[in-house]
Design a protein around this motif. Sequence first.
Motif: not given
Length: 931
Positions: A77-85, A125-126, A195-197, A202-207
Amino acid sequence: MEQGQLSPELTALAQQRSTELFPGHALNPQALRLLALSDFAYRILSQHPQWLDWLLDENAMNCRDINPALTGELEVLTEAQCFAQLRVYRKRFWLKLMWLDLVMCNDIADSIEYQSRLSEQLIDSANQWAFAQVAKSNGMPLDDAQSPLPMLVLGMGKLGGQELNFSSDIDLIFTYPLSVKTQGGRRSIEAQVFYTKVAQKLIASLDQRTADGQVFRVDMRLRPFGESGPLVMSFSAMEDYYQDQGREWERYAMLKARLIGQPNPHWGEFKALIKPFVFRRYIDFSVIESLRKMKHMIAQEVRRKGLINNIKLGAGGIREVEFIVQALQMIRGGREPDLQTPSLLVALGILARQEVIPSSVASGLKSQYLLLRRVEQYLQAFNDEQTQTLPDDTLNQSRLCALLGLPEYAQLVDYLEQAQAQIRAEFSQVIGEEPHDTQTLKACFISAWEYQDVSYLDIEFSEQAHSLWQNTLNLFYTDITKKQIGVRGRDVLDKLMPLVLSEITPLNSPQVLERVLGVISKVASRTAYLELLYENLGALKQLIKLCSHSAWIAQQIARYPILLDELIDPAVLYRPLPLNAYYNEIQQYFLRIDPQDLELQMEALRQFKQTQQLRIAAADATGVIDIMKVSDHLTALAESIVAKAVDIAWGQMTARYGAPQGTTSEAKGFAVIAYGKAGGFELGYDSDLDLVFVHNCDGQSKTTGDKSIASRQFYLKMAQRLMHLFNTRTLSGILYELDTRLRPEGNSGLLAINIESYHQYLREQAWTWEHQALVRARMIVGEEVMAKRFYTIRHDILCQQRDTAKLQSDIVAMREKMRQHLSQDSSLVFDLKQGLGGMTDIEFLAQYLVLAFAYDYKALTRYSDNIRIFELASQESVISSDEKSTLTQVYCQLREHYHLNSLNSSGKIVDASLMSEQSKYIREIWQAYLQ
């Protein structure tokens, strides 16, 4: 409260939007209502008009199942796909929430719980997607079983309590179990880097805000070291931080912490390491001052930002309800595990059940809190904005009036103000302002402490009294300066001591001052106890009252400061349990104790004893119960503790070896016989317990467990386990000093003996003094069949025909031997217990009467206590009525003096003249029967 009709302005807005989005279609009133009440819903339907049919599906709206937020394999799942979903998921289900709240008038408690679960799905999920993405190129940390070590996400605040509001940001903390390098990737990296990565992704996918908007604003400032700290920390680093540097506000924050996602084996480990930081094992009033300071800081921020009409942060707002409940959780949560919940509504219900808060108050707080949460939900649903401020524009005021069913906005404001006034009143009760106004405290008390000079006190001193007061204060101050108290402790002490002096001065008693300061000195390095006394003037008054009545009570509280908790409620303090209620009470007490935690069980037994003894002593010292009742209560308390200890020992033994054949937890085949003061219902505050353990197993039987042993060996080990439970010195001392030397063969005999062997020994080998001891023996634990057998044996032995002359000789010889070794009699003092004509002489007389006359008067064996033995002896004309009255009255007087001496730690001697007449009567009766 029913929702009201839309205003003409809102009706027109709804029609305008309906025509724009669905030209040519006449929408039903519910859809029109949604378009009128929420700009955010209007924007979502502008983008996804097909979702209106879903909103109109009643089954779909009633469903609370949580659908997955991401579809497809996470690794690809790409970043763009994840963020959009994630963002489309939020829009869709937040639209459903608006339909439920703004149209269907859904229960707000259901809405915020449902919204929290939806949010958890998005966050988890994120987290899973971020973990899979980082592991794709770097491998992943693995445990010893080669299982992936996940990153744990801690939801804080309203997310932790499953009370999330519509447009809330989310407070998160990240942690991981072990610091091990990754395996299976192109290159191995340290756990902290891995875990920092994951955390960053995770933060980027939500925020991060995209064309589809934002899922949540993510706030990481609650993590250790705040914004300057690492984004994620290991379990061990977290534990070190909270133990060494954790601050009070972080305890408050951690109360709401909850792990998010699917449970895994590491959850229990994390909960165990964080629990001691949040909850103290004692009642903890330190939180009151901390929360008061936090509230003042919030009030200052409200004033600084010019916030008005804020239903969260203002007076009587949502935050004050949270403070009330969470303060009581933190105060009592260490002792009441049920209160260790992040949910405000669950905790409020428990506080009401436990009668910490009156049920009427709890019910009011719940309805007022839910009203404010409902208004907050509406305000944020209007335009997906994080606001708690009542609107100043007519459109949103009209919306709020329609949702709350009120025709005028002024009525709505008045309605909310009434609710907030009730919250404010309760907040002042629990948190309040400073508990004592130092300005109303006379300057003399402040000066006396500040300058260490009792001359400032408002009291007329003789030269000797002045010297005693001053020396006591000087010694206390010198002792305090040697202790590590800390800045906060010193601050509380400096506020507490003028109060102490103001309360003790009217008593004009240097003795009371010495006792109270002795307690404060012992607890000075534990600021929570200083705060308890400062925050609760009633508790301080009770401490002074009890110290004025009893040195023993003062010593007990100083030795076991956890007893200070009992001073909070005088109604309970001076009301011992009914005699038949102690076992049920200890059973209830142990419902909160982990049955696998032996150390905690041992502490709980000791704390239960100390707490109940304090209540008995408080009632005793203040004359609520008389001397005979005091001993009855102390004896009933000991019996309940022995019974519970037997249950604990049985549970531990059967878990390891199985149970002896033919036994159950109700019929253990094991019994405890009490001798001496416990057998005679005459226990004192510091009495030891003379016990003998018997069983009824035959020589061939074995236990039923995998690790089977002979039943006799099982009972021996069980008796040893009981000795361990009682005699081991823990933080709360020993339970009771157990003395088992009265068993057959004494110290060289078996610790647990078959009851028939016990009978045989008493019949064939026992000395006269052992038959004397049997007079005061009774079974205190054991099933009915064993109790019947024991009393048959006791009756048989006591009713034997004896040579009266030899019996007299043996008893007199034993009494003289004891007197020579133990008596403190002199021409100036009288030994209440061992002196001539004292308590032991009376006890020996009772024993003689039973052993000498029970062969002819078998009723004499009925009781094991001296008073009723004399009553029976009089009824059978073994002694005269006058002798019975003399023995009974003098024995009660001696016991009362002995008891008072115990309460005041004065030993067992009194002035020789005090009991000279009474002891003379006893010596005369002694000579009549035993010389």
